[in-house]
Design an enzyme around this catalytic site. Structure first.
Site, mmCIF file in Angstrom:
data_model
loop_
_atom_site.group_PDB
_atom_site.id
_atom_site.type_symbol
_atom_site.label_atom_id
_atom_site.label_comp_id
_atom_site.label_asym_id
_atom_site.label_seq_id
_atom_site.Cartn_x
_atom_site.Cartn_y
_atom_site.Cartn_z
ATOM 1 N N TYR A 192 116.936 38.493 115.045
ATOM 2 C CA TYR A 192 116.669 37.579 113.597
ATOM 3 C C TYR A 192 118.437 36.977 113.287
ATOM 4 O O TYR A 192 118.165 36.209 112.204
ATOM 5 C CB TYR A 192 116.513 38.713 112.666
ATOM 6 C CG TYR A 192 115.426 39.593 113.127
ATOM 7 C CD1 TYR A 192 114.574 38.928 114.047
ATOM 8 C CD2 TYR A 192 115.196 40.650 112.555
ATOM 9 C CE1 TYR A 192 113.363 39.842 114.224
ATOM 10 C CE2 TYR A 192 114.321 41.769 112.607
ATOM 11 C CZ TYR A 192 113.094 40.995 113.708
ATOM 12 O OH TYR A 192 112.189 41.913 113.740
ATOM 13 N N ASP A 244 115.712 47.067 108.378
ATOM 14 C CA ASP A 244 115.233 46.646 110.316
ATOM 15 C C ASP A 244 115.649 45.412 110.347
ATOM 16 O O ASP A 244 115.369 44.507 109.236
ATOM 17 C CB ASP A 244 113.517 46.920 110.074
ATOM 18 C CG ASP A 244 113.221 46.349 111.341
ATOM 19 O OD1 ASP A 244 112.900 47.001 112.337
ATOM 20 O OD2 ASP A 244 112.942 45.063 111.667
ATOM 21 N N HIS A 267 113.107 45.176 122.292
ATOM 22 C CA HIS A 267 112.278 44.299 120.628
ATOM 23 C C HIS A 267 110.400 44.368 121.759
ATOM 24 O O HIS A 267 109.740 43.998 121.296
ATOM 25 C CB HIS A 267 112.860 42.956 120.545
ATOM 26 C CG HIS A 267 112.302 42.636 119.875
ATOM 27 N ND1 HIS A 267 113.105 41.710 118.495
ATOM 28 C CD2 HIS A 267 111.373 42.752 118.842
ATOM 29 C CE1 HIS A 267 112.721 41.336 117.698
ATOM 30 N NE2 HIS A 267 111.768 41.636 117.918
ATOM 31 N N LYS A 322 117.122 45.717 117.159
ATOM 32 C CA LYS A 322 116.235 45.603 118.421
ATOM 33 C C LYS A 322 117.720 44.793 119.303
ATOM 34 O O LYS A 322 117.877 44.032 119.688
ATOM 35 C CB LYS A 322 114.996 45.313 118.327
ATOM 36 C CG LYS A 322 114.903 45.242 117.144
ATOM 37 C CD LYS A 322 113.472 44.752 116.663
ATOM 38 C CE LYS A 322 112.197 45.855 115.135
ATOM 39 N NZ LYS A 322 112.507 44.376 114.249
HETATM 40 N N1 LIG Z 1 109.055 44.163 116.495
HETATM 41 C C1 LIG Z 1 108.262 42.783 116.209
HETATM 42 O O1 LIG Z 1 108.239 42.040 116.755
HETATM 43 C C2 LIG Z 1 108.519 42.569 115.104
HETATM 44 C C3 LIG Z 1 107.823 41.183 114.676
HETATM 45 C C4 LIG Z 1 107.895 40.651 113.058
HETATM 46 C C5 LIG Z 1 108.562 41.836 112.080
HETATM 47 N N2 LIG Z 1 109.129 42.283 112.454
HETATM 48 C C6 LIG Z 1 109.476 43.564 110.910
HETATM 49 O O2 LIG Z 1 108.844 43.251 110.102
HETATM 50 C C7 LIG Z 1 109.292 42.831 109.440
HETATM 51 C C8 LIG Z 1 107.933 42.853 108.486
HETATM 52 O O3 LIG Z 1 107.258 41.389 108.838
HETATM 53 P P1 LIG Z 1 107.231 39.763 108.167
HETATM 54 O O4 LIG Z 1 108.139 39.520 108.025
HETATM 55 O O5 LIG Z 1 106.481 39.207 109.765
HETATM 56 O O6 LIG Z 1 105.967 40.444 107.438
HETATM 57 P P2 LIG Z 1 105.270 41.012 105.479
HETATM 58 O O7 LIG Z 1 106.851 42.773 105.598
HETATM 59 O O8 LIG Z 1 104.324 41.368 106.597
HETATM 60 O O9 LIG Z 1 105.554 39.942 104.326
HETATM 61 C C9 LIG Z 1 106.602 39.181 104.627
HETATM 62 C C10 LIG Z 1 106.195 38.248 103.761
HETATM 63 O O10 LIG Z 1 105.724 38.703 102.640
HETATM 64 C C11 LIG Z 1 106.408 37.871 100.652
HETATM 65 N N3 LIG Z 1 106.353 39.611 100.276
HETATM 66 C C12 LIG Z 1 107.325 40.672 100.100
HETATM 67 N N4 LIG Z 1 106.900 41.450 99.256
HETATM 68 C C13 LIG Z 1 105.961 40.966 98.289
HETATM 69 C C14 LIG Z 1 105.328 41.406 97.507
HETATM 70 N N5 LIG Z 1 104.946 42.217 96.981
HETATM 71 N N6 LIG Z 1 104.430 40.493 96.777
HETATM 72 C C15 LIG Z 1 104.145 39.457 97.358
HETATM 73 N N7 LIG Z 1 105.002 38.679 98.439
HETATM 74 C C16 LIG Z 1 106.204 39.526 99.106
HETATM 75 C C17 LIG Z 1 107.546 38.488 101.494
HETATM 76 O O11 LIG Z 1 108.034 37.069 100.691
HETATM 77 P P3 LIG Z 1 109.524 36.350 100.006
HETATM 78 O O12 LIG Z 1 110.387 37.250 101.524
HETATM 79 O O13 LIG Z 1 110.001 35.526 99.368
HETATM 80 O O14 LIG Z 1 110.000 38.188 99.500
HETATM 81 C C18 LIG Z 1 107.123 37.385 102.602
HETATM 82 O O15 LIG Z 1 106.294 35.789 102.663
HETATM 83 C C19 LIG Z 1 109.836 42.012 109.405
HETATM 84 O O16 LIG Z 1 110.373 41.654 108.555
HETATM 85 C C20 LIG Z 1 110.577 42.302 110.616
HETATM 86 O O17 LIG Z 1 111.950 43.319 110.017
HETATM 87 C C21 LIG Z 1 108.852 42.836 113.871
#
Ligand SMILES: NC(=O)c1ccc[n+]([C@@H]2O[C@H](COP(=O)([O-])OP(=O)(O)OC[C@H]3O[C@@H](n4cnc5c(N)ncnc54)[C@H](OP(=O)(O)O)[C@@H]3O)[C@@H](O)[C@H]2O)c1
Length: 285
Positions: free
Chosen positions: A59, A54, A117, A84
Site C-alpha cells: 500500500y 490494517d 499477502h 503484510k
Molecule cells: N489482503 C488483501 O489482499 C486486501 C485486498 C483489498 C483490501 N484489503 C484491506 O481491506 C480494507 C477494506 O477494503 P477496501 O478498501 O477494498 O473496500 P471497502 O472497505 O469495502 O470500501 C471502501 C470504500 O467505501 C467507502 N466508505 C467507507 N465507509 C463508508 C460509509 N460509511 N459510507 C459510504 N461509503 C463508505 C470508502 O470511501 P472513503 O475512503 O472516501 O471514506 C471507500 O471508497 C482495505 O483498505 C485493506 O486494508 C486487503
C-alpha cells in the site's frame, strides 16, 4: 466529535482472541489511502475509538500509518497493527527484509500481525512461514497469518508450521460467499478477516440494505458491517478516509439484524468477487 463516540474505548469493540492476542473485530483498512489523507484517517480513527489498523508493504503508506498512530496520542500498545509481506519476496531473506522495512517505516519495534499477502507457488510455504516464526520469536511480530488463501492453500499453510496461524484475511461481504474458507478457519481456530466489507462502496447503492437500515436507524454500510460482525470469529476492516465514514463504520454494535433482514440478505447473489488479480490463486467454487 460527539461525546458518546469519543468516549468509546477498545473494550467497547469486541475482540477476536487467538494465540494470546486480542484483535478488535472492527479495524480501519488503508488500501488506496495515501499521503495526508491516510495519516489523517488513522489519527481520526484512533481518536474515535478504533484500536485496529490494517496496512501492507504494497500500500506504500506505512510511513503515514505510523505517523497517524503517533499523532493520535493512543499508546502503541493499545493498537492492533497488521502489515503484510512484500509480494514476490516470500523467500526467508525477503521476509526478513520486508518486515524490517515495515517496522522502520511504521516507526515501531513490532507489529501485532504479519501476513503473507498473497500465496505464491515460487517459494515453499514452510520456508516463508519458518522465517515469519523466527521474526515472531525475535519479538518483531506478535502473530503470523495468511491472506487470500482458498481452502487448499490454507490447509497447506496450517500443515507447514507448528505455530498457530492467527487468521486468513479474505474478500468477504454480503455479495460473496466464503463458506468453505469459513469452515476451514473455524475448524482450526483462525479468524476470518473480511476485506472489502463494503464491497468497495457497492453496498451504498443497495436499496434492500438501505431499507433494512432505515428500520434500525442505520445506513446501508452499517447494515453490511453488522451482517459480517454478527458471525462468529469474523473481523471487518472497512477503509474510510472521511471522518463521517470512519465514525459511521464503528457505530455498529448497538443493533441486531432480525430474521427478516437476514432472509433478505440471504437471498442476495453471493457470487461477486471484486478483487481477482492475475496472481490470485484458484478460488474455491
Ligand atoms: N489482503 C488483501 O489482499 C486486501 C485486498 C483489498 C483490501 N484489503 C484491506 O481491506 C480494507 C477494506 O477494503 P477496501 O478498501 O477494498 O473496500 P471497502 O472497505 O469495502 O470500501 C471502501 C470504500 O467505501 C467507502 N466508505 C467507507 N465507509 C463508508 C460509509 N460509511 N459510507 C459510504 N461509503 C463508505 C470508502 O470511501 P472513503 O475512503 O472516501 O471514506 C471507500 O471508497 C482495505 O483498505 C485493506 O486494508 C486487503
Amino acid at each position: 466529535m460527539t461525546t458518546a463516540t469519543a468516549e468509546r474505548t477498545v473494550e467497547a469493540v469486541p475482540c477476536f482472541e487467538r494465540d494470546g492476542g486480542k484483535m478488535p473485530v472492527l479495524g480501519l483498512g488503508t488500501f488506496q489511502s495515501s499521503g495526508e489523507a491516510c495519516r489523517n484517517a488513522v489519527e481520526t480513527a484512533l481518536k474515535l475509538g478504533y484500536r485496529h489498523v490494517d496496512t501492507a508493504r504494497m500500500y506504500e503508506n506505512e510511513v503515514q500509518v505510523g505517523q497517524g498512530i503517533r499523532d493520535s496520542g493512543v499508546p502503541r500498545g493499545e493498537v492492533f497493527l497488521t502489515t503484510k509481506l512484500q509480494m514476490g519476496e516470500l523467500h526467508p531473506d525477503g521476509v526478513r527484509t520486508s518486515c524490517e522495512n515495515s517496522l522502520r517505516e511504521l516507526s515501531t519495534d513490532y507489529v501485532d500481525l504479519l501476513l503473507i499477502h498473497w500465496p505464491e507457488e515460487s517459494v515453499p510455504l514452510a520456508d516463508t512461514l519458518g522465517a515469519m516464526v523466527d521474526l515472531k520469536n525475535a519479538g518483531r511480530t506478535r502473530h503470523i497469518g495468511v491472506s487470500n488463501c482458498p481452502v487448499s492453500w490454507l490447509e497447506k499453510a496450517i500443515k507447514s508450521t507448528d505455530e498457530p496461524l492467527f487468521c486468513n484475511q479474505v474478500e468477504y461481504h454480503c455479495y460473496l460467499e466464503q463458506g468453505p474458507v469459513m469452515k476451514t478457519c473455524h475448524d482450526h481456530g483462525l479468524g476470518v478477516v473480511a476485506y472489502s466489507p463494503l464491497a468497495r462502496g457497492g453496498v451504498l447503492k443497495d436499496d434492500a440494505l438501505a431499507r433494512i437500515g432505515r428500520k434500525h436507524g442505520k445506513t446501508a454500510a452499517q447494515v453490511a458491517l453488522r451482517w459480517l460482525l454478527r458471525q462468529t470469529d469474523v473481523i471487518a476492516i472497512p477503509k474510510g478516509t472521511s471522518e463521517e465514514h470512519i465514525r459511521e463504520n464503528i457505530d455498529v454494535f448497538d443493533f441486531e439484524l432480525d430474521h427478516e433482514d437476514l432472509a433478505t440478505i440471504g437471498d442476495f447473489d453471493h457470487g461477486h468477487r471484486l478483487i481477482d488479480p492475475e496472481w490470485a490463486p484458484e478460488w474455491d467454487t
